[in-house]
Scaffold this motif. Structure first.
Motif, mmCIF file in Angstrom:
data_model
loop_
_atom_site.group_PDB
_atom_site.id
_atom_site.type_symbol
_atom_site.label_atom_id
_atom_site.label_comp_id
_atom_site.label_asym_id
_atom_site.label_seq_id
_atom_site.Cartn_x
_atom_site.Cartn_y
_atom_site.Cartn_z
ATOM 1 N N LEU A 99 -14.040 9.982 2.419
ATOM 2 C CA LEU A 99 -14.546 8.782 2.097
ATOM 3 C C LEU A 99 -13.556 7.834 1.272
ATOM 4 O O LEU A 99 -13.573 6.470 1.510
ATOM 5 C CB LEU A 99 -15.798 8.772 1.230
ATOM 6 C CG LEU A 99 -16.598 7.775 0.633
ATOM 7 C CD1 LEU A 99 -17.194 6.776 2.078
ATOM 8 C CD2 LEU A 99 -17.918 8.030 -0.122
ATOM 9 N N ALA A 100 -12.830 8.155 0.586
ATOM 10 C CA ALA A 100 -11.707 7.556 -0.153
ATOM 11 C C ALA A 100 -10.917 6.844 0.756
ATOM 12 O O ALA A 100 -10.425 5.616 0.872
ATOM 13 C CB ALA A 100 -10.899 8.317 -1.181
ATOM 14 N N TYR A 101 -10.492 7.456 1.955
ATOM 15 C CA TYR A 101 -9.599 7.237 3.181
ATOM 16 C C TYR A 101 -10.328 5.973 3.736
ATOM 17 O O TYR A 101 -9.458 5.065 3.895
ATOM 18 C CB TYR A 101 -9.258 8.330 3.845
ATOM 19 C CG TYR A 101 -8.406 7.595 5.117
ATOM 20 C CD1 TYR A 101 -7.064 7.133 4.726
ATOM 21 C CD2 TYR A 101 -8.774 7.480 6.254
ATOM 22 C CE1 TYR A 101 -6.404 6.770 5.923
ATOM 23 C CE2 TYR A 101 -8.203 7.098 7.292
ATOM 24 C CZ TYR A 101 -6.901 6.638 7.198
ATOM 25 O OH TYR A 101 -5.999 6.313 7.892
ATOM 26 N N VAL A 102 -11.594 6.238 4.197
ATOM 27 C CA VAL A 102 -11.978 5.246 5.085
ATOM 28 C C VAL A 102 -12.346 3.680 4.332
ATOM 29 O O VAL A 102 -12.253 2.845 4.730
ATOM 30 C CB VAL A 102 -13.271 5.596 5.822
ATOM 31 C CG1 VAL A 102 -12.790 6.974 6.690
ATOM 32 C CG2 VAL A 102 -14.397 6.062 4.773
ATOM 33 N N VAL A 103 -12.580 3.998 2.840
ATOM 34 C CA VAL A 103 -12.798 2.689 2.292
ATOM 35 C C VAL A 103 -11.403 1.964 1.848
ATOM 36 O O VAL A 103 -11.367 0.880 1.926
ATOM 37 C CB VAL A 103 -13.488 3.460 0.828
ATOM 38 C CG1 VAL A 103 -13.396 2.154 -0.376
ATOM 39 C CG2 VAL A 103 -14.768 3.845 0.878
ATOM 40 N N GLU A 104 -10.188 2.760 1.462
ATOM 41 C CA GLU A 104 -9.104 2.220 0.997
ATOM 42 C C GLU A 104 -8.239 1.886 2.175
ATOM 43 O O GLU A 104 -7.303 1.048 1.882
ATOM 44 C CB GLU A 104 -8.391 3.175 0.279
ATOM 45 C CG GLU A 104 -8.975 3.861 -1.244
ATOM 46 C CD GLU A 104 -9.105 2.235 -2.193
ATOM 47 O OE1 GLU A 104 -8.374 1.500 -2.169
ATOM 48 O OE2 GLU A 104 -10.106 2.309 -2.866
ATOM 49 N N ALA A 105 -8.374 2.466 3.319
ATOM 50 C CA ALA A 105 -7.358 2.324 4.462
ATOM 51 C C ALA A 105 -7.434 0.737 4.831
ATOM 52 O O ALA A 105 -6.441 0.078 4.935
ATOM 53 C CB ALA A 105 -7.554 3.074 5.527
ATOM 54 N N PRO A 106 -8.403 0.208 4.964
ATOM 55 C CA PRO A 106 -8.606 -1.404 5.436
ATOM 56 C C PRO A 106 -8.156 -2.133 4.360
ATOM 57 O O PRO A 106 -7.541 -3.224 4.526
ATOM 58 C CB PRO A 106 -10.144 -1.505 5.724
ATOM 59 C CG PRO A 106 -10.848 -0.502 5.291
ATOM 60 C CD PRO A 106 -9.808 0.767 5.145
ATOM 61 N N LYS A 107 -8.343 -1.816 2.884
ATOM 62 C CA LYS A 107 -7.587 -2.576 1.800
ATOM 63 C C LYS A 107 -6.386 -2.604 1.765
ATOM 64 O O LYS A 107 -5.537 -3.543 1.499
ATOM 65 C CB LYS A 107 -8.154 -1.992 0.707
ATOM 66 C CG LYS A 107 -9.910 -2.260 0.346
ATOM 67 C CD LYS A 107 -10.215 -1.303 -0.741
ATOM 68 C CE LYS A 107 -11.715 -1.579 -1.371
ATOM 69 N NZ LYS A 107 -12.073 -1.072 -2.539
ATOM 70 N N THR A 546 -1.975 4.989 3.427
ATOM 71 C CA THR A 546 -3.207 4.731 2.447
ATOM 72 C C THR A 546 -3.098 5.573 1.015
ATOM 73 O O THR A 546 -3.457 4.834 -0.046
ATOM 74 C CB THR A 546 -4.460 5.197 3.028
ATOM 75 O OG1 THR A 546 -4.619 4.244 4.294
ATOM 76 C CG2 THR A 546 -5.672 5.075 2.281
ATOM 77 N N PHE A 547 -2.866 6.871 0.943
ATOM 78 C CA PHE A 547 -2.740 7.610 -0.388
ATOM 79 C C PHE A 547 -1.545 7.138 -1.012
ATOM 80 O O PHE A 547 -1.411 7.151 -2.406
ATOM 81 C CB PHE A 547 -3.082 8.941 -0.126
ATOM 82 C CG PHE A 547 -4.379 9.306 0.243
ATOM 83 C CD1 PHE A 547 -5.162 8.995 -0.802
ATOM 84 C CD2 PHE A 547 -4.836 9.730 1.473
ATOM 85 C CE1 PHE A 547 -6.674 9.596 -0.564
ATOM 86 C CE2 PHE A 547 -6.040 9.909 1.874
ATOM 87 C CZ PHE A 547 -7.154 9.681 0.677
ATOM 88 N N GLY A 548 -0.306 6.570 -0.326
ATOM 89 C CA GLY A 548 0.533 5.867 -1.193
ATOM 90 C C GLY A 548 0.138 4.732 -2.075
ATOM 91 O O GLY A 548 0.425 4.502 -3.177
ATOM 92 N N TYR A 549 -0.728 4.051 -1.318
ATOM 93 C CA TYR A 549 -1.353 2.779 -1.958
ATOM 94 C C TYR A 549 -2.447 3.128 -3.158
ATOM 95 O O TYR A 549 -2.175 2.737 -4.166
ATOM 96 C CB TYR A 549 -2.059 1.976 -0.794
ATOM 97 C CG TYR A 549 -3.032 1.084 -1.174
ATOM 98 C CD1 TYR A 549 -2.435 -0.404 -1.547
ATOM 99 C CD2 TYR A 549 -4.473 1.126 -1.120
ATOM 100 C CE1 TYR A 549 -3.528 -1.198 -1.782
ATOM 101 C CE2 TYR A 549 -5.325 0.001 -1.357
ATOM 102 C CZ TYR A 549 -4.573 -1.217 -1.646
ATOM 103 O OH TYR A 549 -5.695 -2.077 -1.824
ATOM 104 N N VAL A 550 -3.185 4.248 -2.810
ATOM 105 C CA VAL A 550 -4.189 4.539 -3.905
ATOM 106 C C VAL A 550 -3.440 5.160 -4.927
ATOM 107 O O VAL A 550 -3.706 4.763 -6.203
ATOM 108 C CB VAL A 550 -4.895 5.671 -3.028
ATOM 109 C CG1 VAL A 550 -5.835 6.410 -4.021
ATOM 110 C CG2 VAL A 550 -5.956 5.054 -2.028
#
Length: 562
Positions: A99-107, A546-550
């Protein structure tokens, strides 16, 4: 903290230290620079970009801005429904993390566009690999970089790892060009591409596309933002004080150095695909020499992160990518891929008993996983791609027409050819009656318009892999025109898929689930958020970025500010 200002016991200190120069590294660096923090990226090889630069550079991004611009509807709810349906709950993959991935990826994509990184939709038609599952998309969730002029990098151009397609062509267009002989529209596209290539050369530009374009654009953005990048600077140790990762020990220009990290260290150092010892331990039957990855992909940081308390997970998994070892393949920059061979009409895959055992379309990860599983019961490494003269006329093997290479390949023992299926069976040492029955069964399915054994052609993705000009089904065609051919296919890969377990914030966690303070990781240095499945094109690069961003947002204390 000012760049280079050293904490006690260190030669120099940065706010954020990143190990490895993949796309996830650059995303994290841009987040930190946006927050006014100093950043150092350390790359152990002479070249920046890692395996991503050699790849297609595709990101799987649900609900992205380019889908919305095209008038398509996608949502967090649809994406998580899809991922929860196809992905297993494993150490690196849980509902919370997906869920963290699908929320943060477009951001993350929106952030990059705001930073001036030019991206676009990979294609209007690049379906999810399990598009029939609820939440799956039959159009495209892919995002790629626009072609990039490497001259914009100045002296850093020579430090960008080369890609497989150095020309001014959109990746989507490049994927259509093999069908130019079948379509005047694609012939016109080919002419336009050729014009752009010539024009670029006349203007002195050095274009690249796909993964090298993504990494070129990320490198330029990082340099423009003031990120410090050092090549040939391997990290030898993570430095831990009072239970917190506070820096790294490196060797640079032959000298040891201790570099402090005020806010934390991010490891994005690739997998262990080039480490045969680790492969033998975790992935028996696979070969480092069959991998598409960069030479630095040796798992050093897997070992180091485990040493200080990180937990390794999903180490038995790889992003399989079927490969065929054409004569001279050892000298090729990219090991010859075989994804587009047995998914085309008039071709199938059989094991060493002459039996077909899978849907030859679909996910390349699943293809190789199935091959390895089959090999435990029946010899299937290598397996044999079987095709006829119709295929040889219409399609390619390792991007080459069989007619051009047949004599050379036969002489080398790579290509087998016969005027009958029984003769071909003898050439590849399988029972003639078995292979004949296999091919006749396949031809019967083609006549019915339905693969009753493995449903090849039922998914939109199978259709995408096939031949759009082959009707009524792009994935199905008979094997009935002599001569008949066979070539070996092995389970290669584009990376390993296991590593340290991280949480939804990108923090490396111990066996008890508690985070190791100061240590973050992303990319294939981690146990994949996708849980051993490849849901769609870009399911490695998308999560890495995405997780580099997060992770950078968390370390910088930005929360949801970006």
């Amino acid at each position: 903290m000012a760049e280079g200002e050293a904490m006690d016991g260190f030669d120099e200190t940065f706010d954020w230290v990143v190990v490895g120069s993949g796309a996830g590294s650059a995303v994290s660096a841009l987040v930190m620079r946006q927050a006014g923090k100093s950043v150092l990226i350390l790359e152990k090889t002479p070249l920046v970009g890692g395996t991503t630069a050699k790849s297609g550079g595709v990101m799987w991004i649900p609900n992205n801005r380019f889908m919305r611009e095209a008038g398509e509807t996608d949502s967090t709810e649809a994406a998580i429904r899809y991922l929860d349906a196809v992905c297993e709950d494993l150490p690196g993959s849980s509902h919370e993390k997906r869920l963290a991935y699908v929320v943060e990826a477009p951001k993350m994509i929106d952030f990059l566009v705001e930073q001036g990184v030019e991206l676009e939709r990979g294609s209007a038609f690049w379906p999810d690999y399990y598009d029939e599952v609820p939440g799956g998309v039959k159009t495209s969730r892919t995002v790629v970089a626009k072609p990039f002029d490497k001259k914009q990098l100045g002296p850093w151009e020579k430090k960008l790892r080369a890609g497989f397609l150095d020309m001014n062509v959109r990746l989507d267009d490049a994927l259509q060009l093999p069908f130019a002989a079948k379509s005047w529209k694609i012939k016109l596209l080919f002419a336009k591409v050729a014009f752009k290539i010539v024009a670029g050369k006349l203007l002195g530009r050095h274009y690249t596309t796909a993964g090298a374009a993504l990494q070129g654009r990320m490198l330029k953005a990082a340099l423009d933002a003031g990120v410090t990048i050092r090549t040939e600077c391997p990290v030898e140790q993570l430095i831990v004080e009072d239970g917190t990762v506070v820096g790294v020990a490196v060797r640079h220009e032959g000298m040891p150095k201790r570099i402090g990290a005020h806010l934390g260290v991010l490891v994005n150092a690739g997998g262990f695909a080039k480490n045969q010892a680790l492969r033998d331990r975790h992935q028996p039957g696979t070969q480092a020499k069959w991998s598409q990855v960069a030479e630095g992909d040796t798992g050093d940081m897997h070992v180091e992160m485990e040493r200080i308390g990180g937990t390794l997970g999903q180490m038995d998994q790889m992003v399989g990518y079927q490969t065929t070892l054409t004569p001279g393949w050892e000298t090729e920059y990219v090991t010859p891929p075989a994804q587009t061979i047995t998914c085309k009409p008039s071709a199938i895959l059989v094991d060493q008993s002459g039996v077909r055992y899978m849907n030859e379309g679909g996910s390349y990860e699943l293809y190789c996983q199935t091959m390895l599983e089959r090999n435990r019961a029946v010899p299937a490494v290598p397996s044999w791609a079987i095709f006829d003269s119709r295929y040889a006329s219409d399609y390619t093997v390792a991007n080459l027409k069989v007619s051009r290479k047949a004599k050379e390949w036969e002489k080398a023992g790579y290509l087998k050819q016969a005027d009958t299926i029984e003769g071909l069976a003898e050439a590849i040492s399988v029972p003639p009656a078995v292979l004949k029955a296999t091919v006749e069964r396949w031809n019967g399915f083609v006549a019915k318009g339905q693969d009753e054994d493995f449903q090849r052609g039922a998914r939109a993705y199978d259709q995408w892999l096939g031949d759009p000009f082959n009707t009524p089904n792009a994935a199905l065609g008979p094997i009935d025109r002599a001569p008949f051919y066979a070539i070996p296919v092995v389970p290669g890969d584009v990376s390993t898929y296991g590593g340290v377990v991280t949480d939804a914030l990108g923090r490396v966690v111990r066996a008890d689930g508690t985070p190791l303070p100061g240590l973050y990781a992303t990319g294939v240095s981690t146990a994949s958020v996708m849980g051993g499945v490849y849901p769609g094109a870009g399911s490695s690069i998308g999560p890495a970025m995405t997780f580099g961003y997060v992770a950078a947002k968390h370390a910088a204390g930005l929360g949801n500010q970006l």
